[in-house]
Design a protein around this motif. Structure first.
Motif, PDB file in Angstrom:
ATOM      1  N   PHE A  68     -29.818   2.823   9.315  1.00  0.00           N
ATOM      2  CA  PHE A  68     -31.146   3.273   8.914  1.00  0.00           C
ATOM      3  C   PHE A  68     -32.097   3.356  10.106  1.00  0.00           C
ATOM      4  O   PHE A  68     -32.979   4.214  10.146  1.00  0.00           O
ATOM      5  CB  PHE A  68     -31.704   2.374   7.812  1.00  0.00           C
ATOM      6  N   LYS A  69     -31.937   2.487  11.089  1.00  0.00           N
ATOM      7  CA  LYS A  69     -32.770   2.563  12.301  1.00  0.00           C
ATOM      8  C   LYS A  69     -32.447   3.834  13.089  1.00  0.00           C
ATOM      9  O   LYS A  69     -33.342   4.465  13.653  1.00  0.00           O
ATOM     10  CB  LYS A  69     -32.566   1.327  13.186  1.00  0.00           C
ATOM     11  N   ILE A  70     -31.164   4.200  13.125  1.00  0.00           N
ATOM     12  CA  ILE A  70     -30.780   5.443  13.796  1.00  0.00           C
ATOM     13  C   ILE A  70     -31.458   6.623  13.111  1.00  0.00           C
ATOM     14  O   ILE A  70     -32.009   7.517  13.771  1.00  0.00           O
ATOM     15  CB  ILE A  70     -29.252   5.601  13.817  1.00  0.00           C
ATOM     16  N   ASN A  71     -31.423   6.629  11.787  1.00  0.00           N
ATOM     17  CA  ASN A  71     -32.078   7.699  11.031  1.00  0.00           C
ATOM     18  C   ASN A  71     -33.579   7.734  11.328  1.00  0.00           C
ATOM     19  O   ASN A  71     -34.154   8.798  11.537  1.00  0.00           O
ATOM     20  CB  ASN A  71     -31.827   7.508   9.537  1.00  0.00           C
ATOM     21  N   GLU A  72     -34.194   6.577  11.369  1.00  0.00           N
ATOM     22  CA  GLU A  72     -35.635   6.478  11.638  1.00  0.00           C
ATOM     23  C   GLU A  72     -35.971   7.039  13.021  1.00  0.00           C
ATOM     24  O   GLU A  72     -36.921   7.815  13.183  1.00  0.00           O
ATOM     25  CB  GLU A  72     -36.026   4.998  11.553  1.00  0.00           C
ATOM     26  N   ASN A  73     -35.157   6.678  14.019  1.00  0.00           N
ATOM     27  CA  ASN A  73     -35.402   7.154  15.375  1.00  0.00           C
ATOM     28  C   ASN A  73     -35.145   8.655  15.496  1.00  0.00           C
ATOM     29  O   ASN A  73     -35.859   9.351  16.236  1.00  0.00           O
ATOM     30  CB  ASN A  73     -34.555   6.382  16.374  1.00  0.00           C
ATOM     31  N   LEU A  74     -34.157   9.169  14.790  1.00  0.00           N
ATOM     32  CA  LEU A  74     -33.908  10.610  14.803  1.00  0.00           C
ATOM     33  C   LEU A  74     -35.075  11.369  14.179  1.00  0.00           C
ATOM     34  O   LEU A  74     -35.447  12.450  14.664  1.00  0.00           O
ATOM     35  CB  LEU A  74     -32.610  10.938  14.071  1.00  0.00           C
ATOM     36  N   GLN A  75     -35.648  10.811  13.126  1.00  0.00           N
ATOM     37  CA  GLN A  75     -36.816  11.448  12.516  1.00  0.00           C
ATOM     38  C   GLN A  75     -37.991  11.463  13.489  1.00  0.00           C
ATOM     39  O   GLN A  75     -38.706  12.461  13.592  1.00  0.00           O
ATOM     40  CB  GLN A  75     -37.211  10.734  11.222  1.00  0.00           C
ATOM     41  N   LYS A  76     -38.200  10.374  14.220  1.00  0.00           N
ATOM     42  CA  LYS A  76     -39.279  10.322  15.204  1.00  0.00           C
ATOM     43  C   LYS A  76     -39.064  11.362  16.299  1.00  0.00           C
ATOM     44  O   LYS A  76     -40.005  12.038  16.712  1.00  0.00           O
ATOM     45  CB  LYS A  76     -39.366   8.924  15.832  1.00  0.00           C
ATOM     46  N   MET A  77     -37.816  11.493  16.759  1.00  0.00           N
ATOM     47  CA  MET A  77     -37.514  12.469  17.797  1.00  0.00           C
ATOM     48  C   MET A  77     -37.740  13.889  17.284  1.00  0.00           C
ATOM     49  O   MET A  77     -38.280  14.735  18.014  1.00  0.00           O
ATOM     50  CB  MET A  77     -36.073  12.308  18.278  1.00  0.00           C
ATOM     51  N   ALA A  78     -37.343  14.149  16.049  1.00  0.00           N
ATOM     52  CA  ALA A  78     -37.533  15.481  15.473  1.00  0.00           C
ATOM     53  C   ALA A  78     -39.021  15.792  15.315  1.00  0.00           C
ATOM     54  O   ALA A  78     -39.465  16.904  15.617  1.00  0.00           O
ATOM     55  CB  ALA A  78     -36.827  15.581  14.133  1.00  0.00           C
ATOM     56  N   ASN A  79     -39.795  14.814  14.864  1.00  0.00           N
ATOM     57  CA  ASN A  79     -41.240  15.020  14.714  1.00  0.00           C
ATOM     58  C   ASN A  79     -41.909  15.225  16.069  1.00  0.00           C
ATOM     59  O   ASN A  79     -42.820  16.037  16.200  1.00  0.00           O
ATOM     60  CB  ASN A  79     -41.869  13.837  13.986  1.00  0.00           C
ATOM     61  N   LYS A  80     -41.438  14.507  17.075  1.00  0.00           N
ATOM     62  CA  LYS A  80     -42.000  14.633  18.419  1.00  0.00           C
ATOM     63  C   LYS A  80     -41.707  16.022  18.993  1.00  0.00           C
ATOM     64  O   LYS A  80     -42.576  16.639  19.591  1.00  0.00           O
ATOM     65  CB  LYS A  80     -41.420  13.560  19.340  1.00  0.00           C
ATOM     66  N   SER A  81     -40.500  16.508  18.774  1.00  0.00           N
ATOM     67  CA  SER A  81     -40.181  17.843  19.297  1.00  0.00           C
ATOM     68  C   SER A  81     -40.929  18.931  18.536  1.00  0.00           C
ATOM     69  O   SER A  81     -41.275  19.955  19.114  1.00  0.00           O
ATOM     70  CB  SER A  81     -38.666  18.090  19.241  1.00  0.00           C
ATOM     71  N   ASP A  82     -41.203  18.707  17.247  1.00  0.00           N
ATOM     72  CA  ASP A  82     -41.996  19.671  16.490  1.00  0.00           C
ATOM     73  C   ASP A  82     -43.428  19.729  17.012  1.00  0.00           C
ATOM     74  O   ASP A  82     -44.019  20.810  17.111  1.00  0.00           O
ATOM     75  CB  ASP A  82     -42.020  19.315  14.993  1.00  0.00           C
ATOM     76  N   VAL A  83     -43.981  18.602  17.370  1.00  0.00           N
ATOM     77  CA  VAL A  83     -45.342  18.547  17.886  1.00  0.00           C
ATOM     78  C   VAL A  83     -45.410  19.220  19.264  1.00  0.00           C
ATOM     79  O   VAL A  83     -46.357  19.951  19.563  1.00  0.00           O
ATOM     80  CB  VAL A  83     -45.834  17.084  17.974  1.00  0.00           C
ATOM     81  N   GLU A  84     -44.383  18.997  20.099  1.00  0.00           N
ATOM     82  CA  GLU A  84     -44.374  19.590  21.428  1.00  0.00           C
ATOM     83  C   GLU A  84     -44.231  21.104  21.370  1.00  0.00           C
ATOM     84  O   GLU A  84     -44.748  21.819  22.217  1.00  0.00           O
ATOM     85  CB  GLU A  84     -43.248  18.984  22.262  1.00  0.00           C
ATOM     86  N   LYS A  85     -43.526  21.628  20.355  1.00  0.00           N
ATOM     87  CA  LYS A  85     -43.357  23.060  20.221  1.00  0.00           C
ATOM     88  C   LYS A  85     -44.660  23.747  19.832  1.00  0.00           C
ATOM     89  O   LYS A  85     -44.905  24.889  20.200  1.00  0.00           O
ATOM     90  CB  LYS A  85     -42.289  23.382  19.170  1.00  0.00           C
ATOM     91  N   ASN A  86     -45.471  23.053  19.065  1.00  0.00           N
ATOM     92  CA  ASN A  86     -46.735  23.644  18.600  1.00  0.00           C
ATOM     93  C   ASN A  86     -47.767  23.402  19.618  1.00  0.00           C
ATOM     94  O   ASN A  86     -48.466  23.581  20.276  1.00  0.00           O
ATOM     95  CB  ASN A  86     -47.166  23.052  17.266  1.00  0.00           C
TER      96      ASN A  86
END
Length: 86
Positions: A68-86
């Motif tokens: 579950f921690k891996i999933n949590e960290n992957l979500q953070k990374m995905a959200n971070k890359s979405d913010v950087e793209k915008n």
């Protein structure tokens, strides 16, 4: 409560903590019954069961939490890359 219903936060890690304590109780009862019950009580086997079972339950629950921690960290990374793209 909305985050639980829409799977934004995970409920299972909280449940795993409860399962861990239930496993410890089950290990303790099993170990004590091995130590003092039956025709041939075996104190060393009961102690080994308690120690080994407690360690095994801890390892199993930690592995579940790691998933579950891996999933949590992957979500953070995905959200971070979405913010950087915008």
């Amino acid at each position: 409560m909305k985050s639980v219903f829409f799977f934004d936060s995970m409920l299972t890690p909280k449940i795993i903590t409860i399962v861990y304590w239930l496993l410890l109780v089950a290990v303790l009862i099993s170990g004590l019954s091995t130590m003092f019950a039956g025709y041939q009580p075996n104190i060393l086997a009961g102690l080994a069961m308690i120690v080994g079972g407690a360690i095994g339950a801890r390892i199993w629950c930690e592995l579940m939490i790691v998933l579950f921690k891996i999933n949590e960290n992957l979500q953070k990374m995905a959200n971070k890359s979405d913010v950087e793209k915008n």
